[in-house]
Write a protein that holds these residues in place. Sequence first.
Motif, PDB file in Angstrom:
ATOM      1  N   THR A  14       0.824  -1.215   0.000  1.00 56.68           N
ATOM      2  CA  THR A  14       0.000   0.000   0.000  1.00 56.68           C
ATOM      3  C   THR A  14       0.854   1.260   0.000  1.00 56.68           C
ATOM      4  O   THR A  14       0.583   2.219  -0.730  1.00 56.68           O
ATOM      5  CB  THR A  14      -0.878   0.030   1.265  1.00 56.68           C
ATOM      6  OG1 THR A  14      -1.529  -1.218   1.397  1.00 56.68           O
ATOM      7  CG2 THR A  14      -1.911   1.140   1.163  1.00 56.68           C
ATOM      8  N   ILE A 156     -16.961   5.397  -0.432  1.00 61.06           N
ATOM      9  CA  ILE A 156     -16.408   6.295   0.581  1.00 61.06           C
ATOM     10  C   ILE A 156     -17.440   6.431   1.677  1.00 61.06           C
ATOM     11  O   ILE A 156     -18.585   6.822   1.416  1.00 61.06           O
ATOM     12  CB  ILE A 156     -16.110   7.683  -0.014  1.00 61.06           C
ATOM     13  CG1 ILE A 156     -15.213   7.552  -1.250  1.00 61.06           C
ATOM     14  CG2 ILE A 156     -15.467   8.595   1.030  1.00 61.06           C
ATOM     15  CD1 ILE A 156     -15.135   8.844  -2.068  1.00 61.06           C
ATOM     16  N   SER A 178     -13.549  -1.952  -2.820  1.00 56.32           N
ATOM     17  CA  SER A 178     -12.602  -1.158  -2.047  1.00 56.32           C
ATOM     18  C   SER A 178     -13.370  -0.054  -1.317  1.00 56.32           C
ATOM     19  O   SER A 178     -14.290   0.540  -1.893  1.00 56.32           O
ATOM     20  CB  SER A 178     -11.600  -0.579  -3.043  1.00 56.32           C
ATOM     21  OG  SER A 178     -10.519   0.009  -2.415  1.00 56.32           O
ATOM     22  N   VAL A 180     -13.078   3.374   1.409  1.00 52.31           N
ATOM     23  CA  VAL A 180     -12.349   4.346   2.225  1.00 52.31           C
ATOM     24  C   VAL A 180     -13.273   4.755   3.355  1.00 52.31           C
ATOM     25  O   VAL A 180     -14.353   5.305   3.121  1.00 52.31           O
ATOM     26  CB  VAL A 180     -11.928   5.575   1.403  1.00 52.31           C
ATOM     27  CG1 VAL A 180     -11.237   6.604   2.291  1.00 52.31           C
ATOM     28  CG2 VAL A 180     -11.009   5.158   0.263  1.00 52.31           C
ATOM     29  N   PHE A 182     -14.118   6.733   6.793  1.00 52.32           N
ATOM     30  CA  PHE A 182     -13.816   7.835   7.701  1.00 52.32           C
ATOM     31  C   PHE A 182     -14.427   7.643   9.082  1.00 52.32           C
ATOM     32  O   PHE A 182     -14.208   8.475   9.962  1.00 52.32           O
ATOM     33  CB  PHE A 182     -14.313   9.162   7.107  1.00 52.32           C
ATOM     34  CG  PHE A 182     -13.467   9.692   5.994  1.00 52.32           C
ATOM     35  CD1 PHE A 182     -12.484  10.640   6.247  1.00 52.32           C
ATOM     36  CD2 PHE A 182     -13.627   9.236   4.694  1.00 52.32           C
ATOM     37  CE1 PHE A 182     -11.700  11.134   5.212  1.00 52.32           C
ATOM     38  CE2 PHE A 182     -12.840   9.728   3.654  1.00 52.32           C
ATOM     39  CZ  PHE A 182     -11.870  10.677   3.921  1.00 52.32           C
ATOM     40  N   ALA A 186     -13.810  -0.493  13.143  1.00 51.42           N
ATOM     41  CA  ALA A 186     -13.176  -1.490  12.290  1.00 51.42           C
ATOM     42  C   ALA A 186     -14.272  -2.185  11.504  1.00 51.42           C
ATOM     43  O   ALA A 186     -15.116  -2.859  12.078  1.00 51.42           O
ATOM     44  CB  ALA A 186     -12.402  -2.482  13.151  1.00 51.42           C
ATOM     45  N   TYR A 194     -10.882  -4.369  -0.108  1.00 55.89           N
ATOM     46  CA  TYR A 194      -9.805  -3.588   0.482  1.00 55.89           C
ATOM     47  C   TYR A 194     -10.403  -2.422   1.275  1.00 55.89           C
ATOM     48  O   TYR A 194     -11.255  -1.700   0.759  1.00 55.89           O
ATOM     49  CB  TYR A 194      -8.917  -3.087  -0.648  1.00 55.89           C
ATOM     50  CG  TYR A 194      -7.827  -2.151  -0.236  1.00 55.89           C
ATOM     51  CD1 TYR A 194      -6.602  -2.648   0.188  1.00 55.89           C
ATOM     52  CD2 TYR A 194      -8.014  -0.781  -0.265  1.00 55.89           C
ATOM     53  CE1 TYR A 194      -5.588  -1.797   0.558  1.00 55.89           C
ATOM     54  CE2 TYR A 194      -7.006   0.077   0.110  1.00 55.89           C
ATOM     55  CZ  TYR A 194      -5.796  -0.440   0.527  1.00 55.89           C
ATOM     56  OH  TYR A 194      -4.798   0.412   0.897  1.00 55.89           O
ATOM     57  N   GLN A 196      -9.476   1.030   3.555  1.00 57.73           N
ATOM     58  CA  GLN A 196      -8.483   1.975   4.049  1.00 57.73           C
ATOM     59  C   GLN A 196      -9.192   2.948   4.998  1.00 57.73           C
ATOM     60  O   GLN A 196     -10.183   3.574   4.638  1.00 57.73           O
ATOM     61  CB  GLN A 196      -7.865   2.739   2.871  1.00 57.73           C
ATOM     62  CG  GLN A 196      -6.778   3.674   3.304  1.00 57.73           C
ATOM     63  CD  GLN A 196      -5.461   3.415   2.577  1.00 57.73           C
ATOM     64  OE1 GLN A 196      -5.314   2.461   1.821  1.00 57.73           O
ATOM     65  NE2 GLN A 196      -4.502   4.287   2.791  1.00 57.73           N
ATOM     66  N   ILE A 198      -9.429   6.273   7.423  1.00 58.28           N
ATOM     67  CA  ILE A 198      -8.896   7.596   7.736  1.00 58.28           C
ATOM     68  C   ILE A 198      -9.614   8.049   8.988  1.00 58.28           C
ATOM     69  O   ILE A 198     -10.812   8.307   8.968  1.00 58.28           O
ATOM     70  CB  ILE A 198      -9.139   8.604   6.601  1.00 58.28           C
ATOM     71  CG1 ILE A 198      -8.439   8.147   5.323  1.00 58.28           C
ATOM     72  CG2 ILE A 198      -8.635   9.994   6.999  1.00 58.28           C
ATOM     73  CD1 ILE A 198      -8.503   9.159   4.201  1.00 58.28           C
ATOM     74  N   ASP A 199      -8.880   8.104  10.076  1.00 53.43           N
ATOM     75  CA  ASP A 199      -9.494   8.447  11.354  1.00 53.43           C
ATOM     76  C   ASP A 199      -8.968   9.807  11.806  1.00 53.43           C
ATOM     77  O   ASP A 199      -7.910   9.913  12.422  1.00 53.43           O
ATOM     78  CB  ASP A 199      -9.173   7.350  12.365  1.00 53.43           C
ATOM     79  CG  ASP A 199      -9.911   7.545  13.673  1.00 53.43           C
ATOM     80  OD1 ASP A 199     -10.291   8.694  13.971  1.00 53.43           O
ATOM     81  OD2 ASP A 199     -10.095   6.557  14.398  1.00 53.43           O
TER      82      ASP A 199
END
Lengths: 215, 215
Positions: A14, A156, A178, A180, A182, A186, A194, A196, A198-199
Amino acid sequence: MISTKIKVATPIPTRVVGRLCLYRRLLIRSLHEGTAHIYSHELAGLAGASAAQVRRDLMTIGFEGSPKRGYSKQGLIDSIGHFLDDPQGQRLALVGVGLLGRSIINYFVGKRPNLTIAAAFDIDPQRVNRVIHGCHCHPVDELAPIVRAQGISVGIITVPAGVAQNIADRLVEGGVRSIVNFAPVALRVPDGVYVQDIDITTTLETAAFFARRQD
Amino acid sequence: MISTKIKVATPIPTRVVGRLCLYRRLLIRSLHEGTAHIYSHELAGLAGASAAQVRRDLMTIGFEGSPKRGYSKQGLIDSIGHFLDDPQGQRLALVGVGLLGRSIINYFVGKRPNLTIAAAFDIDPQRVNRVIHGCHCHPVDELAPIVRAQGISVGIITVPAGVAQNIADRLVEGGVRSIVNFAPVALRVPDGVYVQDIDITTTLETAAFFARRQD
DNA sequence: GCCTGTGAAGCTATTCACAGCT
DNA sequence: AGCTGTGAATAGCTTCACAGGC
């Protein structure tokens, strides 16, 4: 027994992908200033990385420079594009049209031809069926079918923590590969999807912690 | 000559601090459900980490559990707080009151007693000297003196890439020890100033890349 | 001389695995 | 039996250092 190492198509880390994205952006920004070529240490300076790391990263996409002139900016931009981009382009969906969601839509609109936020979703009737920064906002109930119909591959999540898992499930149901995320939870997703995270809160708390350290 | 390893006050890895923040949030959320204690594998499940990692992390702050009951939730929350928080609280400044900036202010207002966004800054006269989500917006020219006067230790940069370095310089001038940077540029700061980057664009591009991978 | 490409070394982070406790 | 605490092993990431080229 000693097993022979078979060189299986190396999964790209990544971190490397992230840096390649950054390199490309920096290169585009620097295209019209200075020469047409750039040395690893110059690009490293722009990216806040080491020269060795830049060379390694470029090695993983098989891009070569010349000892004399360094790397061709345009050549490298193209090469990264060839490596990272889907030639057909990709469509994303954003769920949760609050301030954060809107800021992301607003930032992305028209910016990257290859990555389009094709649909937004919200539960609030005030927001549904309106066009927000050029992006149509659908009711969240229709999430999965719309995502599927539009061939959206990335989701997102900018909703409150409590409903994030539910949204993730629907995105996966719609065929997203995938996510993303925010929301500070978990997410549980099937293998092959996938995620990812962002916290922002955690990042701010962490920064606050290190602000107190001496040295 | 072989130098003796002296056990110098171990610098805590960023990752560990980040996870501790997350653990605390999850623990607070789970305080009023189930028992007063939690096992490492349970907390790991909530945090998306491994049980061994949770135990390691707690080891670094010296918090102990019992094999019988696991870790005391309240005890752990307090212990993490004692480790992470400044008892006096800390003040943050946010620069760039666009949509992203506003979403952060909005999210933080009143949420964490220990972390306050004490001042916002912008260059746009339309935004200056107004109160945005309960936070006063100052002209950016007065950044350094106001940051200094208010004892602000953390800066949040949500301005366009082109001016981010300039803002970082002023934040440092105002005495900030830590910066959270949303602009996609590598900031140059003096030693001892901690920078954490959040690059939303890169994250989305990376997610899009992995959406195309099989398995 | 100063660059790239890269094996090898070094470092950091995570997981394993097990002794010790209850 | 099932947990914690932790040394040791492993895996992953970054840098070193140098051969080879211009």
